[in-house]
Scaffold this motif. Sequence first.
Motif, PDB file in Angstrom:
ATOM      1  N   HIS A 297     -34.402  27.246  11.351  1.00 13.62           N
ATOM      2  CA  HIS A 297     -33.995  26.800  12.684  1.00 13.62           C
ATOM      3  C   HIS A 297     -34.601  27.682  13.773  1.00 13.62           C
ATOM      4  O   HIS A 297     -34.983  27.190  14.848  1.00 13.62           O
ATOM      5  CB  HIS A 297     -32.471  26.797  12.786  1.00 13.62           C
ATOM      6  CG  HIS A 297     -31.824  25.633  12.095  1.00 13.62           C
ATOM      7  ND1 HIS A 297     -31.843  24.361  12.605  1.00 13.62           N
ATOM      8  CD2 HIS A 297     -31.150  25.560  10.912  1.00 13.62           C
ATOM      9  CE1 HIS A 297     -31.199  23.545  11.788  1.00 13.62           C
ATOM     10  NE2 HIS A 297     -30.780  24.244  10.747  1.00 13.62           N
TER      11      HIS A 297
ATOM     12  N   ARG B 186     -38.289  26.705  14.171  1.00 15.15           N
ATOM     13  CA  ARG B 186     -38.403  25.430  14.912  1.00 15.15           C
ATOM     14  C   ARG B 186     -38.159  25.655  16.399  1.00 15.15           C
ATOM     15  O   ARG B 186     -38.880  25.107  17.249  1.00 15.15           O
ATOM     16  CB  ARG B 186     -37.405  24.419  14.340  1.00 15.15           C
ATOM     17  CG  ARG B 186     -37.411  23.079  15.094  1.00 15.15           C
ATOM     18  CD  ARG B 186     -36.598  22.031  14.362  1.00 15.15           C
ATOM     19  NE  ARG B 186     -36.472  20.824  15.164  1.00 15.15           N
ATOM     20  CZ  ARG B 186     -35.355  20.407  15.743  1.00 15.15           C
ATOM     21  NH1 ARG B 186     -34.228  21.108  15.596  1.00 15.15           N
ATOM     22  NH2 ARG B 186     -35.332  19.304  16.457  1.00 15.15           N
TER      23      ARG B 186
ATOM     24  N   THR C 229     -41.204  23.172   8.352  1.00 15.83           N
ATOM     25  CA  THR C 229     -40.882  23.303   9.769  1.00 15.83           C
ATOM     26  C   THR C 229     -42.098  23.048  10.638  1.00 15.83           C
ATOM     27  O   THR C 229     -42.024  22.341  11.654  1.00 15.83           O
ATOM     28  CB  THR C 229     -40.306  24.700  10.060  1.00 15.83           C
ATOM     29  OG1 THR C 229     -39.192  24.948   9.193  1.00 15.83           O
ATOM     30  CG2 THR C 229     -39.844  24.808  11.504  1.00 15.83           C
TER      31      THR C 229
ATOM     32  N   PHE D 243     -42.955  19.341  10.505  1.00 13.23           N
ATOM     33  CA  PHE D 243     -41.883  18.583  11.144  1.00 13.23           C
ATOM     34  C   PHE D 243     -42.021  18.646  12.669  1.00 13.23           C
ATOM     35  O   PHE D 243     -41.951  17.626  13.354  1.00 13.23           O
ATOM     36  CB  PHE D 243     -40.520  19.141  10.720  1.00 13.23           C
ATOM     37  CG  PHE D 243     -39.343  18.344  11.212  1.00 13.23           C
ATOM     38  CD1 PHE D 243     -38.744  17.391  10.401  1.00 13.23           C
ATOM     39  CD2 PHE D 243     -38.839  18.535  12.489  1.00 13.23           C
ATOM     40  CE1 PHE D 243     -37.661  16.649  10.859  1.00 13.23           C
ATOM     41  CE2 PHE D 243     -37.761  17.798  12.961  1.00 13.23           C
ATOM     42  CZ  PHE D 243     -37.168  16.848  12.136  1.00 13.23           C
TER      43      PHE D 243
ATOM     44  N   GLU E 266     -42.610  15.904  15.556  1.00 15.75           N
ATOM     45  CA  GLU E 266     -41.618  15.812  16.629  1.00 15.75           C
ATOM     46  C   GLU E 266     -42.282  15.894  18.003  1.00 15.75           C
ATOM     47  O   GLU E 266     -41.912  15.169  18.943  1.00 15.75           O
ATOM     48  CB  GLU E 266     -40.602  16.938  16.455  1.00 15.75           C
ATOM     49  CG  GLU E 266     -39.477  16.940  17.455  1.00 15.75           C
ATOM     50  CD  GLU E 266     -38.440  18.024  17.167  1.00 15.75           C
ATOM     51  OE1 GLU E 266     -37.451  18.087  17.911  1.00 15.75           O
ATOM     52  OE2 GLU E 266     -38.625  18.802  16.199  1.00 15.75           O
TER      53      GLU E 266
ATOM     54  N   TYR F 220     -33.980  17.270  10.831  1.00 12.87           N
ATOM     55  CA  TYR F 220     -34.470  18.578  10.403  1.00 12.87           C
ATOM     56  C   TYR F 220     -33.422  19.283   9.550  1.00 12.87           C
ATOM     57  O   TYR F 220     -33.739  19.836   8.487  1.00 12.87           O
ATOM     58  CB  TYR F 220     -34.825  19.465  11.600  1.00 12.87           C
ATOM     59  CG  TYR F 220     -35.295  20.823  11.154  1.00 12.87           C
ATOM     60  CD1 TYR F 220     -36.604  21.001  10.703  1.00 12.87           C
ATOM     61  CD2 TYR F 220     -34.426  21.910  11.109  1.00 12.87           C
ATOM     62  CE1 TYR F 220     -37.031  22.239  10.235  1.00 12.87           C
ATOM     63  CE2 TYR F 220     -34.852  23.148  10.642  1.00 12.87           C
ATOM     64  CZ  TYR F 220     -36.150  23.301  10.211  1.00 12.87           C
ATOM     65  OH  TYR F 220     -36.562  24.524   9.731  1.00 12.87           O
TER      66      TYR F 220
END
Length: 210
Positions: free
Chosen positions: A84, A87, A142, A145, A149, A195
């Motif tokens: 997290h 990201r 990540t 992703f 995004e 996610y």
Amino acid sequence: MKVNRESVVRGGLRMLNEVGLEQLTLRLLGRELGVQATAIYWHFANKQALLDAMATLLLAEGAPHLLPQKQSAEWDVWITAFGHGLRRALLAYRDGARMVAGTRLTDKEYMRTVERIGQRLVESGFTTRQAVVLLGTVYSYTLSFVQEEQVVYPSPGERSPQYDLQQRSEWLSREEFPLLRQAGPILLDRFDRRYKEGLELILRGAERTQ
């Protein structure tokens, strides 16, 4: 106006937010900083060298957020914080994930944090190889992703018209694509939720190696 290496790097990150990765050039950055392009080239031989330094700074400044609040937390909390936090760091800049992909770090600040996380995994019973593979898997997940995004949302809260969910739904017939027609809102919206779900699947697989 005189510039140093750090001011050029920070200027590059500001320009990245304004113009995106493709449009960012050393000449454009020089104009933004009010200096000749030669002043930029004094510090960076080419755009890739600048991107290496920009990615390094992005990751170094995001490093404190890769660690859990409680150092005594279980290994899965450490990995969750790593994912997290990474990201969050990538999303802080337009095209952040694409910019970081393939770059070479120019200092060790981010590495020191990853070393701490890896050591925590080993202390929790993972072999060195398992710890490295797990960290690499979460990093790759990540990075890819967030690249996806940031294509859908080039700027925070601003969806690209190329990813209009209604148009996608109308393009896919119910008869031929019953599953993919429903996949649009899952794949192309509510990225925070997806996610988290994907990271949990990775952790569930890692748990089986314990």
